[in-house]
Design a protein around this motif. Structure first.
Motif, PDB file in Angstrom:
ATOM      1  N   GLU A   1       0.809  -1.224   0.000  1.00 44.22           N
ATOM      2  CA  GLU A   1       0.000   0.000   0.000  1.00 44.22           C
ATOM      3  C   GLU A   1       0.840   1.271   0.000  1.00 44.22           C
ATOM      4  N   LYS A   2       2.119   1.155   0.386  1.00 46.11           N
ATOM      5  CA  LYS A   2       3.012   2.315   0.365  1.00 46.11           C
ATOM      6  C   LYS A   2       3.784   2.433  -0.949  1.00 46.11           C
ATOM      7  N   GLY A   3       3.549   1.506  -1.847  1.00 51.12           N
ATOM      8  CA  GLY A   3       4.226   1.544  -3.135  1.00 51.12           C
ATOM      9  C   GLY A   3       5.553   0.821  -3.167  1.00 51.12           C
ATOM     10  N   HIS A   4       5.940   0.161  -2.074  1.00 55.15           N
ATOM     11  CA  HIS A   4       7.208  -0.561  -2.028  1.00 55.15           C
ATOM     12  C   HIS A   4       7.092  -1.880  -2.790  1.00 55.15           C
ATOM     13  N   TYR A   5       8.090  -2.171  -3.590  1.00 51.61           N
ATOM     14  CA  TYR A   5       8.089  -3.401  -4.374  1.00 51.61           C
ATOM     15  C   TYR A   5       8.547  -4.556  -3.494  1.00 51.61           C
ATOM     16  N   LEU A   6       7.810  -5.658  -3.526  1.00 53.75           N
ATOM     17  CA  LEU A   6       7.998  -6.722  -2.545  1.00 53.75           C
ATOM     18  C   LEU A   6       8.834  -7.897  -3.039  1.00 53.75           C
ATOM     19  N   LEU A   7       9.023  -8.031  -4.347  1.00 54.66           N
ATOM     20  CA  LEU A   7       9.778  -9.157  -4.866  1.00 54.66           C
ATOM     21  C   LEU A   7      11.264  -8.837  -4.921  1.00 54.66           C
ATOM     22  N   ASP A   8      12.060  -9.875  -4.850  1.00 55.23           N
ATOM     23  CA  ASP A   8      13.514  -9.738  -4.963  1.00 55.23           C
ATOM     24  C   ASP A   8      13.891  -9.856  -6.434  1.00 55.23           C
ATOM     25  N   GLU A   9      14.222  -8.735  -7.060  1.00 55.12           N
ATOM     26  CA  GLU A   9      14.606  -8.711  -8.467  1.00 55.12           C
ATOM     27  C   GLU A   9      15.894  -7.918  -8.629  1.00 55.12           C
ATOM     28  N   TRP A  10      16.559  -8.106  -9.764  1.00 59.78           N
ATOM     29  CA  TRP A  10      17.751  -7.305 -10.036  1.00 59.78           C
ATOM     30  C   TRP A  10      17.352  -5.851 -10.252  1.00 59.78           C
ATOM     31  N   THR A  11      18.205  -4.959  -9.818  1.00 62.49           N
ATOM     32  CA  THR A  11      17.927  -3.526  -9.926  1.00 62.49           C
ATOM     33  C   THR A  11      19.026  -2.759 -10.651  1.00 62.49           C
ATOM     34  N   CYS A  12      20.110  -3.461 -11.024  1.00 64.40           N
ATOM     35  CA  CYS A  12      21.248  -2.789 -11.640  1.00 64.40           C
ATOM     36  C   CYS A  12      22.006  -3.789 -12.510  1.00 64.40           C
ATOM     37  N   PRO A  13      22.514  -3.376 -13.662  1.00 68.55           N
ATOM     38  CA  PRO A  13      23.258  -4.326 -14.510  1.00 68.55           C
ATOM     39  C   PRO A  13      24.530  -4.857 -13.867  1.00 68.55           C
ATOM     40  N   SER A  14      25.018  -4.188 -12.838  1.00 63.79           N
ATOM     41  CA  SER A  14      26.212  -4.683 -12.143  1.00 63.79           C
ATOM     42  C   SER A  14      25.953  -6.021 -11.458  1.00 63.79           C
ATOM     43  N   GLU A  15      24.685  -6.418 -11.353  1.00 68.27           N
ATOM     44  CA  GLU A  15      24.324  -7.681 -10.711  1.00 68.27           C
ATOM     45  C   GLU A  15      24.369  -8.869 -11.673  1.00 68.27           C
ATOM     46  N   ILE A  16      24.704  -8.634 -12.934  1.00 63.35           N
ATOM     47  CA  ILE A  16      24.808  -9.738 -13.888  1.00 63.35           C
ATOM     48  C   ILE A  16      25.799 -10.777 -13.361  1.00 63.35           C
ATOM     49  N   GLY A  17      25.394 -12.038 -13.404  1.00 63.51           N
ATOM     50  CA  GLY A  17      26.244 -13.124 -12.911  1.00 63.51           C
ATOM     51  C   GLY A  17      25.931 -13.539 -11.495  1.00 63.51           C
ATOM     52  N   LYS A  18      25.041 -12.798 -10.811  1.00 64.95           N
ATOM     53  CA  LYS A  18      24.679 -13.135  -9.440  1.00 64.95           C
ATOM     54  C   LYS A  18      23.416 -14.001  -9.415  1.00 64.95           C
ATOM     55  N   ILE A  19      23.256 -14.720  -8.321  1.00 64.28           N
ATOM     56  CA  ILE A  19      22.035 -15.503  -8.102  1.00 64.28           C
ATOM     57  C   ILE A  19      21.031 -14.600  -7.411  1.00 64.28           C
ATOM     58  N   ILE A  20      19.887 -14.392  -8.042  1.00 61.98           N
ATOM     59  CA  ILE A  20      18.843 -13.515  -7.491  1.00 61.98           C
ATOM     60  C   ILE A  20      17.549 -14.304  -7.423  1.00 61.98           C
ATOM     61  N   ASN A  21      17.031 -14.431  -6.232  1.00 60.44           N
ATOM     62  CA  ASN A  21      15.793 -15.181  -5.995  1.00 60.44           C
ATOM     63  C   ASN A  21      15.894 -16.605  -6.555  1.00 60.44           C
ATOM     64  N   GLY A  22      17.102 -17.174  -6.406  1.00 59.34           N
ATOM     65  CA  GLY A  22      17.319 -18.559  -6.806  1.00 59.34           C
ATOM     66  C   GLY A  22      17.688 -18.774  -8.257  1.00 59.34           C
ATOM     67  N   ASN A  23      17.768 -17.676  -9.036  1.00 53.58           N
ATOM     68  CA  ASN A  23      18.073 -17.795 -10.457  1.00 53.58           C
ATOM     69  C   ASN A  23      19.294 -16.969 -10.822  1.00 53.58           C
ATOM     70  N   LEU A  24      20.056 -17.467 -11.786  1.00 55.86           N
ATOM     71  CA  LEU A  24      21.221 -16.737 -12.276  1.00 55.86           C
ATOM     72  C   LEU A  24      20.758 -15.601 -13.172  1.00 55.86           C
ATOM     73  N   PHE A  25      21.205 -14.385 -12.857  1.00 56.72           N
ATOM     74  CA  PHE A  25      20.890 -13.217 -13.674  1.00 56.72           C
ATOM     75  C   PHE A  25      21.922 -13.138 -14.789  1.00 56.72           C
ATOM     76  N   THR A  26      21.476 -13.354 -16.031  1.00 57.87           N
ATOM     77  CA  THR A  26      22.396 -13.467 -17.156  1.00 57.87           C
ATOM     78  C   THR A  26      22.476 -12.187 -17.969  1.00 57.87           C
ATOM     79  N   LEU A  27      23.537 -12.091 -18.746  1.00 53.00           N
ATOM     80  CA  LEU A  27      23.697 -10.967 -19.667  1.00 53.00           C
ATOM     81  C   LEU A  27      22.553 -10.931 -20.668  1.00 53.00           C
TER      82      LEU A  27
END
Length: 254
Positions: free
Chosen positions: A17-43
């Protein structure tokens, strides 16, 4: 601006209700190659979303028949040797000179928006009373226009993005603008503002003349004040300007 939208990869169904996003997602391209919410964030995943953002901007421009924009509030960021070793670096990035008040065409807009999204540049794209593109933290994008742009909105949705009618937090008008003369110590590696004074009742034409800006520039952002204009700015200040001790600039924002 009459119409403004927040256009992102974030599904608004997952906001509280305050507009805050609740899911864990990538927010920056510097995170490429990291595991986010159990999945590999790919190029490849990143480039797919980046393409959707950039081509959505182009669709808005084409629908509006707006084939150029002006760069404002540019930073002095330069491409470093370390930048050039990044998997996100494109040799074309070194071929464009991003500078304040520069008018850029559609192809240049594509390139500059990629640079901004990949953290190689920082600026806003602007056309007076017609159109803007703002990029915020965490891969948020805002577009403003003086027309509805229904075709472009549909394109964004089909590209996997979410379009919300929402004002840009980076949008403001002349009536909302405050202008300060700021100063920091000379010779400091990371300059910090140690003083400022607001100045009022200076016509925009005067600022444009002093800083070499076009008639369309809104005089938003930060501009270096050189010693050549000490006498002019001193008229508005209680602070005694001393260029042997301080560096000066005009900051304009809200």
């Amino acid at each position: 601006m009459k119409y403004q939208w927040r256009i992102t990869k974030y599904n608004p169904l997952f906001r509280n209700e305050k507009g805050h996003y609740l899911l864990d997602e990538w927010t920056c391209p510097s995170e490429i190659g990291k595991i986010i919410n159990g999945n590999l964030f790919t190029l490849e995943e990143y480039l797919f979303i980046e393409h959707a953002y950039v081509e959505t901007i182009i669709e808005f421009l084409n629908e509006k028949r707006q084939y150029s924009l002006r760069l404002i509030q540019t930073s002095n960021r330069s491409i470093s040797h370390e930048d050039k070793t990044s998997i996100l670096y494109d040799n074309e990035f070194g071929m464009i000179n991003i500078k304040e008040d520069l008018i850029v065409n559609i192809n240049e807009i594509r390139l500059i928006c990629k640079m901004i999204l990949r953290n190689f540049a920082d600026c806003q794209l602007y056309s007076k009373d017609n159109f803007f593109v703002h990029f915020g933290w965490d891969y948020y994008m805002y577009i403003g226009s003086n027309q509805k742009s229904l075709t472009a909105i549909e394109f964004a949705k089909k590209s996997g993005l979410y379009v919300e009618e929402l004002s840009s937090p980076y949008y403001f008008e002349e009536k909302d603008t405050t202008r300060l003369v700021q100063w920091s110590e000379v010779g400091v590696e990371i300059p910090l503002v140690i003083g400022d004074e607001e100045i009022v009742n200076v016509p925009l034409e005067e600022y444009r003349k002093i800083f070499g800006l076009s008639e369309e520039h809104p005089v938003f952002g930060y501009f270096e004040i050189t010693e050549n204009y000490r006498d002019y700015f001193q008229l508005f200040l209680n602070h005694k300007m001393d260029f042997t001790k301080y560096e000066y600039g005009l900051w304009a924002g809200n």
